[in-house]
Design an enzyme around this catalytic site. Structure first.
Site, PDB file in Angstrom:
ATOM      1  CE1 TYR A   1       7.181   5.002  31.343  1.00 24.70           C
ATOM      2  CE2 TYR A   1       8.737   5.476  32.703  1.00 24.70           C
ATOM      3  CZ  TYR A   1       7.952   4.975  32.176  1.00 24.70           C
ATOM      4  OH  TYR A   1       8.838   3.785  32.787  1.00 24.70           O
ATOM      5  CB  CYS A   2       1.480   7.536  30.655  1.00 26.76           C
ATOM      6  SG  CYS A   2       1.442   8.538  29.033  1.00 26.76           S
ATOM      7  NE  ARG A   3      -2.541   3.352  26.467  1.00 24.06           N
ATOM      8  CZ  ARG A   3      -3.005   3.166  25.151  1.00 24.06           C
ATOM      9  NH1 ARG A   3      -1.874   3.352  23.953  1.00 24.06           N
ATOM     10  NH2 ARG A   3      -4.054   3.952  25.472  1.00 24.06           N
TER      11      ARG A   3
ATOM     12  CG  MET B   1       8.698   3.593  28.455  1.00 24.40           C
ATOM     13  SD  MET B   1       7.660   1.919  29.782  1.00 24.40           S
ATOM     14  CE  MET B   1       7.173   1.231  28.300  1.00 24.40           C
TER      15      MET B   1
ATOM     16  N   GLY C   1       6.092  11.967  27.210  1.00 29.32           N
ATOM     17  CA  GLY C   1       5.382  11.309  26.393  1.00 29.32           C
ATOM     18  C   GLY C   1       5.514   9.643  26.317  1.00 29.32           C
TER      19      GLY C   1
END
Length: 119
Positions: free
Chosen positions: A76-78, A104, A102
């Site tokens: 995941y990321c922002r 967070m 996708g």
């Protein structure tokens, strides 16, 4: 020197942080990887997540002991852009069970705590 420090940090985190006792879409990840910057990670992350910035995923993934090409990996990321890039990189390296969570916030909503015998 900065690169050496970062690799030492990745190794220490990788040894100590394996996925919490959760499932994502019915799968218990072997590892949860936050591909944001170390600064973003320090500001807050999912419990049990390992920080490997997306541009270092190819080298950083090798610092996680006991991970195989068939281990389920949640990324995941922002917003989802960097996690998509990292997921594609891992798939090109032969990892077969990469889950791109996708953003967070989306992953947080989809994670389910594992009861004693459900994961």
């Amino acid at each position: 020197m900065k690169m050496i420090w970062h690799m030492v940090f990745l190794f220490a985190v990788a040894i100590s942080a394996f996925a919490a006792d959760v499932s994502y879409l019915g799968v218990k990840p072997a590892v949860i990887i936050d591909v944001r910057t170390p600064e973003e990670f320090a500001a807050g992350h999912l419990d049990g997540a390992v920080n490997i910035p997306y541009e270092q995923i190819g080298k950083g993934i090798n610092t996680i002991p006991s991970l195989t090409k068939s281990s389920p990996i949640l990324i995941y990321c922002r917003s989802g852009r960097r996690s998509a890039i990292a997921a594609q990189s891992l798939e090109q390296l032969g990892f077969q069970r990469v889950y791109d969570g996708g953003a967070m916030s989306d992953v947080q909503r989809k994670l389910q705590s594992c009861a004693a015998k459900t994961c």
